[in-house]
Write an enzyme that holds these catalytic residues in place. Sequence first.
Site, PDB file in Angstrom:
ATOM      1  N   ILE A   1      46.310 -38.566  13.626  1.00  0.00           N
ATOM      2  CA  ILE A   1      47.230 -37.770  12.803  1.00  0.00           C
ATOM      3  C   ILE A   1      47.547 -38.471  11.485  1.00  0.00           C
ATOM      4  O   ILE A   1      47.940 -37.816  10.508  1.00  0.00           O
ATOM      5  CB  ILE A   1      48.527 -37.462  13.597  1.00  0.00           C
TER       6      ILE A   1
ATOM      7  N   ASN B   1      44.427 -51.511  20.453  1.00  0.00           N
ATOM      8  CA  ASN B   1      45.619 -52.348  20.352  1.00  0.00           C
ATOM      9  C   ASN B   1      46.322 -52.399  21.709  1.00  0.00           C
ATOM     10  O   ASN B   1      46.402 -51.381  22.410  1.00  0.00           O
ATOM     11  CB  ASN B   1      46.564 -51.775  19.294  1.00  0.00           C
TER      12      ASN B   1
ATOM     13  N   VAL C   1      51.376 -46.191  21.038  1.00  0.00           N
ATOM     14  CA  VAL C   1      51.327 -45.131  22.050  1.00  0.00           C
ATOM     15  C   VAL C   1      50.780 -45.748  23.336  1.00  0.00           C
ATOM     16  O   VAL C   1      49.650 -46.259  23.362  1.00  0.00           O
ATOM     17  CB  VAL C   1      50.439 -43.953  21.600  1.00  0.00           C
TER      18      VAL C   1
ATOM     19  N   HIS D   1      43.751 -46.072  24.273  1.00  0.00           N
ATOM     20  CA  HIS D   1      42.920 -45.357  23.292  1.00  0.00           C
ATOM     21  C   HIS D   1      42.152 -46.372  22.467  1.00  0.00           C
ATOM     22  O   HIS D   1      42.606 -47.485  22.239  1.00  0.00           O
ATOM     23  CB  HIS D   1      43.761 -44.438  22.400  1.00  0.00           C
TER      24      HIS D   1
HETATM   25  P1  DGP Z   1      48.238 -47.469  18.279  1.00  0.00           P
HETATM   26  O1  DGP Z   1      49.243 -47.854  17.222  1.00  0.00           O
HETATM   27  O2  DGP Z   1      47.045 -48.393  18.360  1.00  0.00           O
HETATM   28  O3  DGP Z   1      48.929 -47.242  19.611  1.00  0.00           O
HETATM   29  O4  DGP Z   1      47.629 -46.087  17.806  1.00  0.00           O
HETATM   30  C1  DGP Z   1      48.298 -44.869  17.955  1.00  0.00           C
HETATM   31  C2  DGP Z   1      47.672 -43.909  16.990  1.00  0.00           C
HETATM   32  O5  DGP Z   1      48.029 -42.608  17.384  1.00  0.00           O
HETATM   33  C3  DGP Z   1      48.134 -44.058  15.538  1.00  0.00           C
HETATM   34  O6  DGP Z   1      47.006 -44.373  14.713  1.00  0.00           O
HETATM   35  C4  DGP Z   1      48.711 -42.719  15.170  1.00  0.00           C
HETATM   36  C5  DGP Z   1      48.201 -41.816  16.249  1.00  0.00           C
HETATM   37  N1  DGP Z   1      49.083 -40.733  16.630  1.00  0.00           N
HETATM   38  C6  DGP Z   1      50.393 -40.847  16.937  1.00  0.00           C
HETATM   39  N2  DGP Z   1      50.899 -39.643  17.280  1.00  0.00           N
HETATM   40  C7  DGP Z   1      49.843 -38.774  17.217  1.00  0.00           C
HETATM   41  C8  DGP Z   1      49.725 -37.377  17.469  1.00  0.00           C
HETATM   42  O7  DGP Z   1      50.669 -36.678  17.843  1.00  0.00           O
HETATM   43  N3  DGP Z   1      48.493 -36.823  17.290  1.00  0.00           N
HETATM   44  C9  DGP Z   1      47.418 -37.570  16.866  1.00  0.00           C
HETATM   45  N4  DGP Z   1      46.258 -36.933  16.714  1.00  0.00           N
HETATM   46  N5  DGP Z   1      47.502 -38.885  16.629  1.00  0.00           N
HETATM   47  C10 DGP Z   1      48.706 -39.472  16.803  1.00  0.00           C
END
Ligand code: DGP
Length: 115
Positions: free
Chosen positions: A32, A88, A97, A101
Amino acid sequence: MADDCLFCRIVAGELPSTKVHEDDLVLAIRDIAPGSPTHILLMPKRHIASALDLTEADAPLVGRIFAVAADLARSEGIADAGYRLVSNVGGWGGQSVDHLHIHLMGGRAFEWPPG
Ligand code: DGP
């Protein structure tokens, strides 16, 4: 599905996402808030909090994630130039999150070590 897990809700279709791949084990969506021209998140459909929780029994899942990442790198046109795969883990690792991932990032050059 874990309660209050953002990515579990995306996997379940309760929240919208831009899907680029889906199979029985893995979902891949566009980030996102992309940090590079290509920024895709690959995740297991099953809730796993982070790479810290993987075991040898997850080998088929991990293999699938990396194979899908390679396919997506080719289809996104970033394979030849090179790209980055990052997962991460925890607070100091920068995980925001808590659902495993892998970031597939490409379309620009990256520094090493990361900040
Ligand atoms: P990390 O910080 O490594 O846990 O990565 C989490 C990623 O998730 C960050 O790059 C932003 C992404 N992200 C957070 N919320 C959402 C969402 O609602 N949808 C999508 N597609 N990505 C999200």
